[in-house]
Design an enzyme around this catalytic site. Structure first.
Site, mmCIF file in Angstrom:
data_model
loop_
_atom_site.group_PDB
_atom_site.id
_atom_site.type_symbol
_atom_site.label_atom_id
_atom_site.label_comp_id
_atom_site.label_asym_id
_atom_site.label_seq_id
_atom_site.Cartn_x
_atom_site.Cartn_y
_atom_site.Cartn_z
ATOM 1 N N GLU A 77 0.791 -1.231 0.000
ATOM 2 C CA GLU A 77 0.000 0.000 0.000
ATOM 3 C C GLU A 77 0.831 1.294 0.000
ATOM 4 O OE1 GLU A 77 -4.209 -0.440 1.623
ATOM 5 O OE2 GLU A 77 -2.928 -1.012 3.303
ATOM 6 N N HIS A 96 -0.993 5.719 7.692
ATOM 7 C CA HIS A 96 -2.103 4.831 7.324
ATOM 8 C C HIS A 96 -2.244 3.781 8.410
ATOM 9 C CE1 HIS A 96 -4.701 2.024 5.381
ATOM 10 N NE2 HIS A 96 -3.768 1.073 5.398
ATOM 11 N N HIS A 98 -5.136 0.841 10.642
ATOM 12 C CA HIS A 98 -6.391 0.086 10.740
ATOM 13 C C HIS A 98 -6.929 0.212 12.160
ATOM 14 C CE1 HIS A 98 -4.253 -2.762 7.634
ATOM 15 N NE2 HIS A 98 -4.562 -1.596 7.106
ATOM 16 N N HIS A 166 -11.757 -1.035 6.167
ATOM 17 C CA HIS A 166 -10.298 -1.174 6.139
ATOM 18 C C HIS A 166 -9.610 -0.342 7.223
ATOM 19 C CE1 HIS A 166 -6.513 -0.594 3.304
ATOM 20 N NE2 HIS A 166 -6.177 -0.842 4.546
#
Ligand code: MN
Length: 242
Positions: A77, A96, A98, A166
């Site tokens: 990613e 980023h 989760h 996600h």
């Protein structure tokens, strides 16, 4: 004296350890910074859990996600980061994750909104990016530049974007701001879930959010993002730098 690049790598390692210590990232998620000497590149670890990352893990990538330096196996990613740096010259760091309290707001049609003053940084209007709209069924990962650019469009000029089923991505004008926003996104989501269980919530007003952010942006060393960074340094086992 350490070069700007060496300093950036050291700070990026610390940022990865902080997001792990604060439970924003577990085995997954990643933090990047724009290359201090070349805005067309960014620094990001090889594919590894943030808590484990050390300086030799840090690689360099072009904004299109090609490896420019280092030879580890990159995160799939990495396009999240490159596409945001490409779209937003003001952004110097991206996180980023989760983080678990945020994910419900990516699937319930109820907006995640600032509920507490220290969380205003996450932004007044937080969009949810759904890869299904433009890409049909995917494995939910941002696996190429096309998807990365679509995510960057959803982020727009904002700080935070949720990713359906996600996680989330936040962008900051500095590494400390991006880490702060990522921690506060999780904190706010946690508080909002708890508050909403009792009924309608009074959120911060757009005017309040603007005033709080203006104050944070005027923050001197030892205030705001920097004060939080010193606290999180200690939490993650690093000496404070004041
Ligand atoms: Mn992910």
């Amino acid at each position: 004296m350490a070069s700007q690049l060496q300093t950036a790598i050291e700070e990026l390692v610390i940022a990865n350890r902080i997001v792990a210590a604060e439970k924003v990232c577990d085995a997954f998620g990643h933090v990047s910074i724009r290359h201090p000497d070349d805005p067309r590149k960014f620094l990001l670890s090889r594919g590894r859990a943030p808590e484990l990352i050390e300086a030799p893990d840090i690689m360099q990538f072009t904004l299109e996600g090609a490896t420019a330096e280092g030879n580890g196996k990159p995160y799939i990613e990495r396009f999240i980061h490159g596409a945001i740096y490409e779209a937003r010259p003001d952004v110097q760091a991206v996180v980023h994750s989760h983080s678990y309290s945020v994910v419900p707001f990516s699937v319930i049609g109820e907006k995640l909104r600032p509920i507490m003053h220290v969380c205003a940084t996450i932004g007044a209007d937080i969009p949810v990016w759904d890869p299904e709209h433009n890409f049909g069924d995917t494995d939910l990962l941002v696996a190429d530049m096309q998807q990365g650019r679509d995510l960057a469009r959803a982020l727009g000029a904002g700080t935070s974007v949720l990713m359906r089923g996600h996680g989330s991505t936040v962008a900051g004008a500095s590494l400390r701001e991006a880490v702060y926003a990522a921690v506060m996104l999780e904190t706010n989501a946690n508080l909002q879930l708890r508050a909403q269980a009792f009924g309608p919530v009074t959120f911060l007003t757009p005017g309040e959010i603007e005033k709080i952010r203006a104050r944070q942006n005027r923050g001197k060393p030892g205030e705001g993002f920097d004060r939080a960074w010193q606290y999180w340094l200690r939490h993650a086992g690093f000496p404070t730098d004041e």
